[in-house]
Scaffold this active site. Structure first.
Site, mmCIF file in Angstrom:
data_model
loop_
_atom_site.group_PDB
_atom_site.id
_atom_site.type_symbol
_atom_site.label_atom_id
_atom_site.label_comp_id
_atom_site.label_asym_id
_atom_site.label_seq_id
_atom_site.Cartn_x
_atom_site.Cartn_y
_atom_site.Cartn_z
ATOM 1 N N HIS A 88 41.482 26.149 25.678
ATOM 2 C CA HIS A 88 40.562 25.001 24.843
ATOM 3 C C HIS A 88 40.691 25.236 23.475
ATOM 4 O O HIS A 88 39.479 25.688 22.466
ATOM 5 C CB HIS A 88 39.403 24.931 25.318
ATOM 6 C CG HIS A 88 38.420 26.283 25.793
ATOM 7 N ND1 HIS A 88 38.189 27.318 24.906
ATOM 8 C CD2 HIS A 88 38.003 26.425 26.866
ATOM 9 C CE1 HIS A 88 37.588 28.149 25.675
ATOM 10 N NE2 HIS A 88 37.421 27.793 26.692
ATOM 11 N N HIS A 93 30.299 34.607 36.922
ATOM 12 C CA HIS A 93 30.505 33.651 35.647
ATOM 13 C C HIS A 93 31.191 32.229 36.324
ATOM 14 O O HIS A 93 32.171 32.321 37.299
ATOM 15 C CB HIS A 93 31.501 33.916 34.957
ATOM 16 C CG HIS A 93 31.643 33.094 33.562
ATOM 17 N ND1 HIS A 93 30.674 32.213 33.028
ATOM 18 C CD2 HIS A 93 32.634 32.940 32.773
ATOM 19 C CE1 HIS A 93 31.068 31.633 32.003
ATOM 20 N NE2 HIS A 93 32.408 32.216 31.656
ATOM 21 N N GLU A 130 32.573 29.379 34.740
ATOM 22 C CA GLU A 130 33.493 28.745 34.153
ATOM 23 C C GLU A 130 34.714 28.929 35.156
ATOM 24 O O GLU A 130 34.918 29.926 35.808
ATOM 25 C CB GLU A 130 33.942 29.294 32.625
ATOM 26 C CG GLU A 130 34.684 28.577 32.061
ATOM 27 C CD GLU A 130 34.875 28.790 30.446
ATOM 28 O OE1 GLU A 130 34.498 29.905 30.067
ATOM 29 O OE2 GLU A 130 35.384 27.839 29.687
ATOM 30 N N ASP A 169 37.872 29.200 35.192
ATOM 31 C CA ASP A 169 39.111 30.253 35.365
ATOM 32 C C ASP A 169 38.509 30.981 36.023
ATOM 33 O O ASP A 169 39.624 31.782 36.691
ATOM 34 C CB ASP A 169 39.414 30.715 34.005
ATOM 35 C CG ASP A 169 38.332 30.949 32.822
ATOM 36 O OD1 ASP A 169 36.936 30.648 33.255
ATOM 37 O OD2 ASP A 169 38.485 31.825 31.948
ATOM 38 N N HIS A 199 29.381 34.662 27.700
ATOM 39 C CA HIS A 199 29.252 33.693 26.683
ATOM 40 C C HIS A 199 28.757 32.416 27.220
ATOM 41 O O HIS A 199 28.653 31.633 26.301
ATOM 42 C CB HIS A 199 30.483 33.404 25.953
ATOM 43 C CG HIS A 199 31.629 32.818 26.748
ATOM 44 N ND1 HIS A 199 32.088 31.495 26.318
ATOM 45 C CD2 HIS A 199 32.212 33.161 28.174
ATOM 46 C CE1 HIS A 199 33.008 31.237 27.298
ATOM 47 N NE2 HIS A 199 32.994 32.192 28.311
ATOM 48 N N ASP A 251 33.936 38.143 31.472
ATOM 49 C CA ASP A 251 34.551 37.755 30.183
ATOM 50 C C ASP A 251 34.411 38.897 29.164
ATOM 51 O O ASP A 251 35.525 39.258 28.262
ATOM 52 C CB ASP A 251 34.172 36.443 29.619
ATOM 53 C CG ASP A 251 34.852 35.686 30.223
ATOM 54 O OD1 ASP A 251 35.906 35.487 30.778
ATOM 55 O OD2 ASP A 251 33.984 34.300 30.065
ATOM 56 N N TYR A 255 40.217 37.682 21.176
ATOM 57 C CA TYR A 255 39.185 37.342 22.367
ATOM 58 C C TYR A 255 37.743 36.992 21.769
ATOM 59 O O TYR A 255 36.957 36.107 21.961
ATOM 60 C CB TYR A 255 39.210 38.235 23.379
ATOM 61 C CG TYR A 255 38.667 37.485 24.757
ATOM 62 C CD1 TYR A 255 39.367 36.664 25.643
ATOM 63 C CD2 TYR A 255 37.338 37.698 25.041
ATOM 64 C CE1 TYR A 255 38.754 35.965 26.706
ATOM 65 C CE2 TYR A 255 36.463 36.803 26.094
ATOM 66 C CZ TYR A 255 37.433 35.972 27.016
ATOM 67 O OH TYR A 255 37.051 35.547 28.015
ATOM 68 N N HIS A 308 39.652 38.969 32.343
ATOM 69 C CA HIS A 308 41.188 38.679 31.255
ATOM 70 C C HIS A 308 41.808 39.923 31.074
ATOM 71 O O HIS A 308 41.236 40.978 30.632
ATOM 72 C CB HIS A 308 40.867 37.558 30.276
ATOM 73 C CG HIS A 308 40.193 36.560 30.846
ATOM 74 N ND1 HIS A 308 41.072 35.421 31.415
ATOM 75 C CD2 HIS A 308 39.068 35.980 30.504
ATOM 76 C CE1 HIS A 308 40.260 34.389 31.585
ATOM 77 N NE2 HIS A 308 39.037 34.771 30.783
HETATM 78 FE FE1 FEO Z 1 34.147 32.119 30.257
HETATM 79 FE FE2 FEO Z 1 36.957 33.265 31.271
HETATM 80 O O1 FEO Z 1 35.775 32.314 31.276
#
Ligand code: FEO
Length: 385
Positions: A24, A78, A80, A82, A143, A162, A190, A221
């Site tokens: 994004h 989380h 999100e 991903d 986040h 994250d 990041y 990640h």
């Molecule tokens: Fe906030 Fe890696 O997703």
């Protein structure tokens, strides 16, 4: 593709996104990973999943250790996608698996995937897996509202989602196997592009984690931390408090080089005052890389010529991105050249001011600056910093 052991019975079973280049708007030039973890105990727990298109890769890694239908618990740290993108699929494979998430996760997951059997845990709650347990620490806005850490005290592993992550696609999993400089650079990028708006919340999360004994930080990640755990925690503590260095960024775009000439004059001023200035043309630098530099910069100078009563679109895009990431405590300067209207400089100034920065008086030059005009700009900027 196989699972990689962190400790006996605890495995990385994530997916590697070798081709990811845009997260994004964030340039992920090294790709990324989505780190899922498997704990094989009396109960089998899967911590987070992967983006939907890497489900098969994750399943292959899980299958190298256990039958995926045997998973008892899926933990969603989380919402999100991903990390949650494979949860519905995993529920089909392991239909009796309980999904554990934060209270905000329990609100967010159904809004992505429809109704799922969820159990919302509270802050500090512990579940037993057998010989091991997991304690959950809510970390809202690090986040998203739903973020949480899962901590395994018996193994001293913090599953931080994250936080402490880096976008790096690599088959190496631990920091001693990879370049530490690159890991730290990507961790900084990041933080600057994902976590920066939430410094206060990061400080709360660090406070909540400071009494934990941590051997391993397993983020969602990139590389897993086990030899530089204190170093990355120390970096987060520094970044969360907006600590800057004697560094000045001069970010600009230019039409006929006049704005670029002003940028160079400003550069000379910072150089003479003992700063480390950086010239960052928006024609040659990605906005997410500029944010990485801004993380530790005291000054941000932004320049645009006037085009059709406005600033150049590249500068506008940068300022929009900058405002969203909301760095605090910087000093700023708007500059640019113009032909007749000159609106761009006031618009840049307005955008920087709306970020809450301490503003220096703007600099504008009609058409092409002379050598003496440039010397005057250098002197003026030197007098103000
Ligand atoms: Fe906030 Fe890696 O997703």
């Amino acid at each position: 593709m196989k699972a990689i052991a962190l400790k006996e019975g605890i495995y990385w079973v994530g997916g590697i996104d070798w081709n990811l280049r845009n997260f994004h708007g964030y340039l992920t030039q090294r790709g990324s990973t989505y780190n899922a973890y498997l704990i094989v105990d009396k109960k089998i727990a899967l911590i987070d999943t992967v983006k939907y298109y890497l489900i098969d890769e994750m399943l292959e890694r899980i299958t190298s250790v256990i039958d995926p239908s045997a998973i008892d618990i899926i933990i969603s740290n989380h919402v999100e996608m991903d990390h949650s993108g494979a949860i519905p699929h995993m529920r089909q494979i392991a239909p009796n698996a309980e999904i554990i998430t934060s209270p905000n996760g329990a609100k967010g997951l159904p809004l992505h995937f429809g109704q799922l059997p969820l159990r919302a845990i509270s802050n500090g709650e512990t579940i037993s897996l057998g010989a091991r347990s997991l304690t959950f620490i809510l970390t809202p806005m690090v986040h998203w509202p739903d973020n949480m850490f899962a901590y395994c005290p018996e193994e001293k592993i913090l599953f931080s989602n994250d936080a402490f992550g880096q976008h790096i696609a690599t088959s190496e999993r631990f920091e001693e196997e990879y370049s530490l400089d690159i890991i730290m650079e990507e961790a900084k990028k990041y933080y600057a592009n994902i976590v920066l708006p939430y410094g206060n919340q990061v400080q709360k999360a660090l406070h909540a984690a400071e009494n934990l004994s941590i051997d391993i930080i397993a983020p969602s990640h990139g590389i897993i931390w086990r030899t530089h755990v204190n170093d990355i925690i120390g970096k987060y503590a520094q970044w969360a408090t907006n600590t800057t260095e004697k560094k000045a960024l001069i970010v600009y775009d230019t039409m006929w080089k006049s704005t670029e000439m002003i940028a160079h004059a400003i550069y000379r001023a910072f150089e003479k005052k003992g700063y480390y200035p950086q010239l960052l043309s928006l024609q040659h630098n990605h906005i997410s890389d500029i944010m990485t530099e801004l993380l530790t910069a005291e000054y941000i100078c932004v320049g645009s010529p006037t085009l059709n009563n406005n600033m150049l679109p590249t500068v506008s895009a940068f300022l929009t991105y900058l405002k969203g990431l909301a760095p605090k405590g910087r000093k700023a300067l708007a500059f640019g050249s113009f032909g007749w209207g000159g609106q761009s400089i006031a618009l840049v100034e307005e955008a920087l001011s709306s970020c809450g920065f301490e503003m220096l008086e703007s600099i504008k030059v009609q058409y092409v600056p002379t050598k003496s005009a440039l010397d005057e700009i250098t002197q003026k900027v030197m007098n103000r910093i």
